[in-house]
Design an enzyme around this catalytic site. Structure first.
Site, PDB file in Angstrom:
ATOM      1  N   LYS A  11      10.245 -34.103 -33.282  1.00 12.09           N
ATOM      2  CA  LYS A  11      11.032 -32.853 -33.793  1.00 12.09           C
ATOM      3  C   LYS A  11      11.995 -32.879 -32.617  1.00 12.09           C
ATOM      4  CE  LYS A  11       8.551 -29.285 -35.014  1.00 12.09           C
ATOM      5  NZ  LYS A  11       7.413 -28.459 -35.007  1.00 12.09           N
ATOM      6  N   ARG A  34       5.304 -17.087 -24.484  1.00 11.62           N
ATOM      7  CA  ARG A  34       5.494 -15.531 -25.137  1.00 11.62           C
ATOM      8  C   ARG A  34       5.554 -14.642 -23.828  1.00 11.62           C
ATOM      9  NH1 ARG A  34       5.308 -15.908 -30.376  1.00 11.62           N
ATOM     10  NH2 ARG A  34       4.219 -17.918 -31.680  1.00 11.62           N
TER      11      ARG A  34
END
Length: 559
Positions: A300, A156
């Site tokens: 995933k 981030r």
């Protein structure tokens, strides 16, 4: 109007299976054999509080959603209601679906698997969700597995220096540093210490799900000079993606390991793993998750390097997820549909369950009806050969979580209307080398062919590790598959697999006695009706060793 079938007794000696007509609101009008002018006297119209139309039969407490196939529940086993579509529905829990009432409604609407995101909510809130799922599913006579989705590496930007969003203009120049220092109009901090090991001149840095694109022009020490390729409004603490960057160790961070340990304590059934790049990532996670006796691992597929190593990853995973949101940031969006098909093809070939996820019914977060494009998207995933389709924000924070599940169920049933969806790779024999595995695969293929040529209504598969059930499901047989496991945790996990409903029966040495006990339990649970033909797949002699399937037996259930 739509048709609704129920199995169960009605006054007046009507046969056990009854098809009836319900209107748009879900209210029972009449049974198929009744005269149009005379409403059925064996049912009472009931609409329960909330958003779901229900139908209730008089004289007992069995309820069912309008338009669904229903089975009779055994005494003391809850409602025993389920939908016979083959593709499963995964629903993400969140503020919109955390109450017991909504959770009950979601299960009755057709949710097969629940997903809990480790990135959201406190441990106490997530623990409460798990308790509610377990207790509610038990009340409804359902085995609902829980997928605990680990957050993976989250890169981030730093906070905003003055708290106000910063306009970033295309063509302007910015400095990037690898510490989460406050972001200004000329300098952006990124909280990833290994940033400069992952980028080089020419690399792309995407911020806010790709809304802002930066192109690296030069690197001096721990400062990169970037040109803005696509501008926008920059907020604080925004997600950062490094397309194609060689990131290692992102699939099991320290935070993930803490969450994983917590998930093991809670007894979750599956773990969702992000940032998978190669099979080693799964092997490492397996060690931390308790080995082969731990939860199933769902890889995933969200990065190009995972696509490049897809077959190796699928070979050691318990399931795959087509993570289209992250794929669409890591690669050009127009490449995602092809990637989806490639992932599903490999999963079908290797008998690995696959979930198609992200933005499937995105508009239903704020509106009660799906768009035509979303409807086509779900149907195409079914036709591609997916085992399950997933709802994320639609059920976690959306205004219409139950309607989203009902809508998805209707789309799946329509897509499956002409029979099982069989992809080209699902028909390929498994690439086994050991003789016992080759025989087991041949038995699975034979079960499908026998079911096509005989009046079989179910295929019952006895399993310890679930591999026998997954083999049979790989070939997409016409009848529903009933997995009979020795442990409840395995039975729950099997309910993710295409076309499978599962139950638990302790292993018996006498196969005839075992088949009789299992058949009676299957009938009592409402998974089948007394006297129907079933193909039974298992092993002789009955052993506690997996991978020994060597037998097919034809039997009337209940005998």
């Amino acid at each position: 109007m739509s048709r609704l079938r129920r199995r169960g007794d009605r006054p007046g000696g009507v046969p056990p299976e009854v098809t009836g007509i319900v209107d748009q609101s879900g209210r029972w009008i009449r049974c198929a054999g009744d005269a149009p002018s005379r409403p059925c006297q064996g049912h009472t119209n009931v609409v329960t509080p909330g958003t779901i139309p229900m139908v209730k039969t008089s004289g007992d407490d069995r309820t069912a959603l309008a338009g669904r196939t229903i089975r009779r529940a055994g005494k003391g086993l809850g409602l025993g209601v389920y939908d016979e579509r083959r593709v499963k529905i995964v629903a993400t829990l969140g503020p919109a679906s955390s109450s017991r009432e909504t959770l009950t409604a979601l299960f009755q609407a057709g949710v097969d698997v629940v997903r809990i995101n480790a990135a959201h909510g406190s441990p106490d809130e997530r623990a409460q969700m798990i308790d509610d799922v377990r207790s509610t599913s038990a009340e409804l006579g359902r085995m609902v597995p829980i997928l605990f989705d680990l957050r993976g590496l989250k890169i981030r930007t730093g906070p905003l220096a003055n708290g106000e969003r910063i306009p970033v203009a295309r063509g302007s120049k910015l400095e990037i540093v690898n510490t989460p220092e406050p972001t200004t109009a000329t300098r952006i901090g990124i909280d990833y210490p290994a940033l400069f090991d992952a980028i080089q001149v020419g690399s792309r840095i995407l911020i806010s799900d790709g809304l802002i694109e930066l192109l690296v022009e030069s690197i001096t020490g721990h400062v990169a000079i970037c040109q803005v390729g696509r501008g926008g409004q920059l907020l604080g603490r925004q997600g950062v993606t490094l397309p194609g960057a060689p990131i290692r160790g992102g699939s099991l961070t320290e935070v993930d390991r803490t969450d994983l340990a917590w998930g093991l304590q809670q007894g979750v059934d599956f773990l969702g793993l992000s940032f998978i790049a190669e099979e080693y990532d799964l092997r490492l996670a397996r060690e931390f998750a308790g080995g082969p006796n731990g939860p199933g691992l769902i890889a995933k597929i969200e990065r190009p390097d995972a696509l490049a190593n897809l077959r190796a990853i699928a070979g050691v995973a318990d399931g795959l997820m087509v993570a289209r949101g992250d794929l669409g940031v890591q690669m050009a969006p127009e490449r995602v549909p092809r990637a989806q098909k490639d992932i599903i093809k490999v999963a079908n070939e290797l008998a690995v369950p696959v979930i198609t996820a992200t933005q499937m019914l995105e508009s239903m977060i704020t509106q009660p009806v799906a768009t035509r494009a979303e409807t086509s998207d779900v149907a195409n995933a079914v036709w591609d050969g997916t085992d399950a389709v997933m709802l994320s924000a639609e059920t976690a924070v959306g205004d219409y979580p139950v309607e989203a599940v009902l809508t998805m169920g209707r789309i799946i049933r329509e897509a499956e209307r002409d029979g099982p969806i069989r992809s080209e790779t699902s028909a390929k024999p498994l690439p086994d080398r050991e003789p016992t595995q080759i025989f087991a695969d041949a038995i699975a293929r034979a079960a499908r062919e026998l079911a096509e040529q005989s009046p079989v209504e179910h295929i019952v598969v006895f399993t310890i590790t679930g591999s026998a059930v997954r083999r049979v499901a790989k070939y997409r047989p016409r009848p529903p598959i009933i997995g009979v496991a020795t442990e409840e945790s395995m039975a729950r996990r099997l309910n993710l697999v295409w076309g499978v409903r599962a139950t638990v029966v302790p292993l018996e040495d006498d196969p005839d006695h075992l088949f009789r006990i299992a058949g009676r339990q299957i009938i009592d649970l409402g998974l089948a009706t007394d006297g129907t033909y079933a193909l039974i797949a298992g092993s002789l002699p009955m052993t506690r060793v997996s991978g020994r399937t060597n037998m097919i037996h034809v039997r009337r259930l209940g005998t």
